[in-house]
Design a protein around this motif. Sequence first.
Motif, mmCIF file in Angstrom:
data_model
loop_
_atom_site.group_PDB
_atom_site.id
_atom_site.type_symbol
_atom_site.label_atom_id
_atom_site.label_comp_id
_atom_site.label_asym_id
_atom_site.label_seq_id
_atom_site.Cartn_x
_atom_site.Cartn_y
_atom_site.Cartn_z
ATOM 1 N N LEU A 241 35.767 50.932 36.034
ATOM 2 C CA LEU A 241 35.015 49.799 36.374
ATOM 3 C C LEU A 241 36.155 48.900 36.826
ATOM 4 O O LEU A 241 37.057 48.429 35.997
ATOM 5 C CB LEU A 241 34.317 49.216 35.217
ATOM 6 N N LEU A 242 36.201 48.244 37.876
ATOM 7 C CA LEU A 242 37.145 47.497 38.511
ATOM 8 C C LEU A 242 36.362 45.821 38.655
ATOM 9 O O LEU A 242 35.731 45.892 39.744
ATOM 10 C CB LEU A 242 37.756 47.775 39.691
ATOM 11 N N ARG A 243 36.542 44.943 37.680
ATOM 12 C CA ARG A 243 35.881 43.736 38.014
ATOM 13 C C ARG A 243 36.815 42.590 38.416
ATOM 14 O O ARG A 243 37.948 42.541 37.666
ATOM 15 C CB ARG A 243 35.172 43.215 36.614
ATOM 16 N N LEU A 244 36.625 42.141 39.416
ATOM 17 C CA LEU A 244 37.549 40.850 40.099
ATOM 18 C C LEU A 244 36.881 39.406 39.921
ATOM 19 O O LEU A 244 35.853 39.362 39.824
ATOM 20 C CB LEU A 244 37.618 41.378 41.556
ATOM 21 N N GLU A 245 38.175 38.601 39.547
ATOM 22 C CA GLU A 245 37.488 37.229 39.389
ATOM 23 C C GLU A 245 36.704 36.728 40.590
ATOM 24 O O GLU A 245 36.029 35.566 40.414
ATOM 25 C CB GLU A 245 38.686 36.550 38.692
ATOM 26 N N GLY A 246 37.259 37.030 41.785
ATOM 27 C CA GLY A 246 36.747 36.669 42.866
ATOM 28 C C GLY A 246 36.603 37.602 43.954
ATOM 29 O O GLY A 246 37.040 38.634 44.069
ATOM 30 N N GLY A 247 35.736 36.998 45.149
ATOM 31 C CA GLY A 247 35.423 38.206 46.134
ATOM 32 C C GLY A 247 34.111 37.913 46.645
ATOM 33 O O GLY A 247 33.882 38.563 47.739
#
Length: 277
Positions: A241-247
């Motif tokens: 699981l790759l959760r990014l703060e923005g995008g």
Amino acid sequence: MSTLKWVRGVNGTLGWIAPKRVASKMRSVFMTPRALPLRDWELPLLANSERITLRFGLSALRWGQGPTVLLMHGWEGRPTQFASLITALVEAGYTVVALDGPAHGRSPGREANVVLFARAMLEAAAELPPLQAVIGHSMGGASAMLAVQLGLRTETLVSIAAPARILGVLRGFARYMGMPPRARSAFIRQVEQDVGMRAATLDVAHYQLDMPGLIVHAEDDTFVSVKESQLIHESWFDSRLLRLEGGGHQRVLADPRVIDGVLSLLAGRSLQARQSA
């Protein structure tokens, strides 16, 4: 008065008197994609592509030489939205085939839904070499996971900004369009009749996903809640699981951490970006 406000007002009133009529109209709106124009940054990639026509008229774009990666865009999307990822995959030695979903781009049809997208992926896979990876964005991610349940074979799978529960998508749309309870229920039943499946069964919690996978979601996604990614991850044993703060919902496709994550998955390496275990 805005068009949306007017539609909500009509639905809110007529939906109590003639719920099936309102449901039918909203079902058509929900199933009929708009053709949106390409952005300037998509044009060079389009110019370098090879247009191919698959069985039953399904259209796709192809780039590169090597093991095959199949891409599926989201609702009202298009292949060239994956431009940064496609470029990286081709440079890494892969063939990329990106579909125009049913009723999108040059593929046939007037209406589309997650089941039609999934079946299109199965049709494409039947004509392509063995798939090294399948990558789907938004509804394309949901359709990729469903396609695996319907028999799609791939070594790896990537879901980007995808919903975990189609029933939640339907309920959210019905509320957004101002449908009262009886109209909402009629709307969901009509969609279920169209797709030939109960919406509750189109929930990743019921799926068997046994290949290595990557789940990507931005925390500031306003179209599909980041909470959906956790539900997918909990139901998919062999996933990262790759959760990014923005995008957001779209810009995440060009994030270098997403590209690195995809290439790492394909190469069997560990993720270099922040991930959840």
